[in-house]
Design a protein around this motif. Structure first.
Motif, PDB file in Angstrom:
ATOM      1  N   ARG A   1      -4.420   5.233  -0.087  1.00  0.00           N
ATOM      2  CA  ARG A   1      -3.515   4.084   0.011  1.00  0.00           C
ATOM      3  C   ARG A   1      -2.538   4.248   1.179  1.00  0.00           C
ATOM      4  O   ARG A   1      -2.159   3.273   1.815  1.00  0.00           O
ATOM      5  CB  ARG A   1      -2.719   3.872  -1.283  1.00  0.00           C
TER       6      ARG A   1
ATOM      7  N   TYR B   1      -4.163   2.967   4.231  1.00  0.00           N
ATOM      8  CA  TYR B   1      -4.181   1.504   4.301  1.00  0.00           C
ATOM      9  C   TYR B   1      -2.801   0.937   4.633  1.00  0.00           C
ATOM     10  O   TYR B   1      -2.691  -0.122   5.232  1.00  0.00           O
ATOM     11  CB  TYR B   1      -4.756   0.899   3.025  1.00  0.00           C
TER      12      TYR B   1
ATOM     13  N   SER C   1       0.836  -1.211   0.000  1.00  0.00           N
ATOM     14  CA  SER C   1       0.000   0.000   0.000  1.00  0.00           C
ATOM     15  C   SER C   1       0.866   1.255   0.000  1.00  0.00           C
ATOM     16  O   SER C   1       0.525   2.251  -0.643  1.00  0.00           O
ATOM     17  CB  SER C   1      -0.934   0.007   1.210  1.00  0.00           C
TER      18      SER C   1
END
Length: 169
Positions: free
Chosen positions: A81, A84, A62
């Motif tokens: 992202r 995450y 990620s």
């Protein structure tokens, strides 16, 4: 007011029962509910080295995606992202402590409980998870919010630092 709402509910029930027959609103089958302890036992079986590595690899993946998206000027997606990346990093750290957290709020709660309160991580890192979630929600769901290259790069670097601190503990 009560008479109006009650009358409206009765009217709805009457219409629904005409359309759908008897038993509107009743479940067709009894739902099975697992007790919390059973869920915890199921999660405990999965806590092992491979789960730690899987979460850590997802975190690194990620983070690489966030960097690539920043380079490609997709700043909102890069911020998402980056969130995450630290979520999966936090889940990996929790797995090391034999703690499984399935939801985003549970990860934040358990991170604070097992890593911050124990003194392994400083409290600011727990707040980092919350701030990062706020940024991700804005990036994913607020169409009026836009992010600059500077903000996306800053988020990426900060998340990279978070993962490095996790790796060092």
């Amino acid at each position: 007011m009560d008479r109006l709402s009650a009358r409206g509910e009765n009217r709805c029930l009457a219409v629904c029962s005409r359309l759908y027959g008897r038993g509107v609103g009743e479940p067709k089958a009894k739902r099975i509910k697992f007790s919390q302890s059973r869920r915890a036992r199921r999660s405990a079986r999965r806590m092992n080295r491979s789960m730690v590595l899987a979460e850590w690899n997802r975190a690194r993946e990620s983070l690489r995606a966030a960097e690539t998206l920043t380079r490609e000027a997709l700043y909102s997606d890069a911020i998402s992202r980056a969130y995450y990346a630290i979520l999966h990093g936090a889940k990996a750290a929790l797995q090391i402590h034999k703690v499984a957290a399935e939801s985003h709020p549970a990860v934040r709660r358990m991170f604070g409980l097992h890593l911050v309160k124990s003194g392994e991580m400083e409290p600011e890192w727990s707040a980092y998870l919350t701030e990062s979630l706020d940024d991700r929600l804005a990036a994913d769901y607020d169409a009026e919010t836009s992010f600059s290259k500077k903000e996306a790069t800053s988020e990426f670097r900060a998340r990279e630092t978070f993962l490095n601190v996790l790796a060092a503990t």
